[in-house]
Design an enzyme around this catalytic site. Structure first.
Site, mmCIF file in Angstrom:
data_model
loop_
_atom_site.group_PDB
_atom_site.id
_atom_site.type_symbol
_atom_site.label_atom_id
_atom_site.label_comp_id
_atom_site.label_asym_id
_atom_site.label_seq_id
_atom_site.Cartn_x
_atom_site.Cartn_y
_atom_site.Cartn_z
ATOM 1 N N LYS A 198 1.128 -3.744 4.380
ATOM 2 C CA LYS A 198 1.615 -2.422 4.766
ATOM 3 C C LYS A 198 2.755 -1.945 3.860
ATOM 4 O O LYS A 198 2.969 -0.744 3.725
ATOM 5 C CB LYS A 198 2.009 -2.423 6.234
HETATM 6 C C1 LIG Z 1 -2.143 -3.846 9.956
HETATM 7 C C2 LIG Z 1 -2.757 -5.143 9.610
HETATM 8 C C3 LIG Z 1 -4.146 -5.321 9.618
HETATM 9 C C4 LIG Z 1 -5.097 -4.238 10.047
HETATM 10 O O1 LIG Z 1 -5.105 -3.130 9.182
HETATM 11 P P1 LIG Z 1 -5.679 -1.726 9.684
HETATM 12 O O2 LIG Z 1 -5.328 -0.776 8.613
HETATM 13 O O3 LIG Z 1 -4.968 -1.413 10.975
HETATM 14 O O4 LIG Z 1 -7.141 -1.894 9.889
HETATM 15 C C5 LIG Z 1 -4.644 -6.548 9.218
HETATM 16 N N1 LIG Z 1 -3.834 -7.558 8.870
HETATM 17 C C6 LIG Z 1 -2.496 -7.425 8.850
HETATM 18 C C7 LIG Z 1 -1.649 -8.586 8.468
HETATM 19 C C8 LIG Z 1 -1.905 -6.213 9.215
HETATM 20 O O5 LIG Z 1 -0.582 -6.083 9.204
#
Ligand SMILES: *Cc1c(COP(=O)(O)O)cnc(C)c1O
Length: 477
Positions: free
Chosen positions: A120
């Site tokens: 993220k």
């Molecule tokens: C947010 C997240 C996901 C999922 O991603 P999306 O965009 O919500 O599908 C998967 N793995 C980790 C470690 C995350 O932080």
């Protein structure tokens, strides 16, 4: 480039106009009026670009109302090794998202080199700089309201901390995150960061955010914005690393690849879908869920049936513990031929607690044209995958990445190189790593002892009025 709503009843807007907002006024999500197309000549020219230059090339097609010199400066400041070298062992951080080869034709793409050790950061750091730029231009302020099951919140806070004109109010499910995740967020002492621990699940917190966002008068008066995964700026930033991963895994633009994506809110894989729609030769997009398998169910059966919050499982890949996938509407808009009325009909059912089913419609046939595959992974699968990767390759992966790898290996077409997106580092999920490997995960040096720092957060019941009162009290008017 203008952006339209998936529900078809909102005026078209520019990139900068939707950057600071959340849902469209008709309750839909914004998407480009048409996806920009990447020509073969462009692909050839982009193949050897640095991450920052590639990001500029891709984002120039979406952020058409930001002057090129400004966008270039923002992107260069964001995608530098200084931001994406969290000190992880043995990483090639100057490449920002380097590929790590596991075996012939199987790769991990490192997306966790940012400050909070999860993918993220890739988008959120850009958003922090874009927000600061847009707000400074208008001498404006923004109060970011969000809900997180862990990774979004910390990524947002580390991107926004100390930024002028910005406050962050971040809701998280009380007691549901790992001790490391709690420490990461609650130890921040910056006066513009407010952590709120909600007595409930992630979906309760997300519903509170939605309720405040749907109170348009309150939202306007308190200058509320969001950075949750529906934010278009985030989705667009995530498109870039699909291009980067593709170029790194191939020698020419005649080749195709498969991406495997650990999925929750469908934000990450939505960016992959858009990269493919732009013309990136992605032969297969593999969606992996954990025990919360609402998306896997859709791609297998044609039924999209979000679960109630009381049917959300708490799993060892908690950032995928999602019962409704907030970005999924973007994909369905494309699936139904961008028919806003159809999306309104489907989400009329979903928002009333129901489901929709495309199995017996023409959309079921259409679905195959989008090249998705899906599968799910359990706690036992996760442990097994983490163990196998550690034993065979000496590489330690986190629980979410393990879900992606497990499903990716199961679903891939063997003729395609498989790129598994690494969505977090194992240091964030020490308890499960201990269970799988009988040892603690390696941790970047800068984060040693973070659990011992003093923590600061507001504990709150899942009540919208209480939340509004808290925000009002902390926003000078
Ligand atoms: C947010 C997240 C996901 C999922 O991603 P999306 O965009 O919500 O599908 C998967 N793995 C980790 C470690 C995350 O932080």
């Amino acid at each position: 480039m203008k952006y339209i709503s998936t529900r078809g009843n909102a005026p078209a807007k520019t990139f900068t106009e939707i950057l600071l907002g959340g849902l469209a006024p008709d309750g839909g999500l914004y998407l480009p009026e048409q996806y920009p197309q990447v020509t073969r000549a462009e692909l050839d020219a982009w193949r050897n670009l640095s991450y920052a230059d590639l990001a500029f090339a891709v984002l120039s097609k979406f952020a058409t109302d930001i002057p090129a010199v400004d966008l270039k400066a923002i992107v260069s400041k964001t995608y530098t090794a200084a931001v994406y070298s969290n000190g992880r062992v043995d990483s090639n951080a100057k490449d920002i998202t380097p590929l790590r080869k596991l075996s012939e034709g199987v790769y991990l793409q490192e997306l966790s080199n940012g400050p909070t050790l999860a993918f993220k950061d890739m988008a959120m750091q850009l958003l922090g700089n874009l927000f600061e730029y847009a707000l400074a231009k208008d001498h404006a302020e923004l109060n970011i309201l969000g809900a997180t099951s862990g990774d979004t919140g910390s990524a947002a806070e580390y991107a926004m901390r100390g930024k002028r004109g910005i406050r962050v109010f971040m809701l998280s499910p009380n007691g549901k995150m790992s001790s490391f995740q709690r420490a990461q967020m609650y130890s921040l002492q910056d006066p513009n960061i407010f952590n709120i621990a909600v007595n409930g699940m992630f979906d309760d917190a997300q519903d509170m955010v939605k309720a405040v966002s749907n109170d348009h008068a309150y939202k306007a008066a308190h200058k509320i914005g969001t950075v949750n995964s529906i934010n278009w700026g985030r989705v667009s930033a995530q498109i870039v690393y699909y291009f980067k991963g593709y170029f790194a895994a191939t020698k020419s633009n005649d080749e195709q690849v498969a991406f495997s994506v650990p999925s929750g809110n469908f934000g990450n894989i939505c960016a992959g879908h858009i990269a493919r729609m732009m013309g990136l030769p992605i032969g297969q997009l593999i969606l992996a869920t954990n025990e919360n398998d609402v998306l896997d169910e859709f791609f297998r059966t044609g039924v999209y049936r979000p679960r109630g919050t009381d049917h959300t499982y708490e799993t060892s890949s908690p950032s995928m513990d999602i019962s409704k996938a907030s970005n999924f509407e973007r994909f369905v808009f494309d699936l139904v031929g961008r028919d806003g009325a159809k999306v309104r009909e489907f989400w009329g059912k979903v928002d009333a607690g129901g489901a929709f089913d495309i199995k017996d419609s023409a959309y079921w046939n259409e679905l195959s044209k989008f090249h998705f595959s899906s599968g799910k992974s359990s706690h036992q699968d996760r442990l097994k995958t983490i163990r196998e990767v550690w034993e065979e390759y000496g590489v330690m992966i986190d629980t979410h990445t393990a879900d992606g790898l497990k499903v990716g290996l199961e679903q891939r077409r063997p003729s395609l190189p498989l790129i598994c997106l690494e969505t977090a580092l194992p240091a964030k999920f020490a308890e499960t790593i201990q269970e799988a490997l009988g040892r603690q995960p390696e941790r970047p040096a800068a984060l040693e002892g973070i659990e011992d720092l003093p923590q600061r957060c507001e504990v709150m019941d899942a009540d919208v009025a209480t939340l509004k009162a808290f925000i009002s009290a902390n926003v000078p008017r």
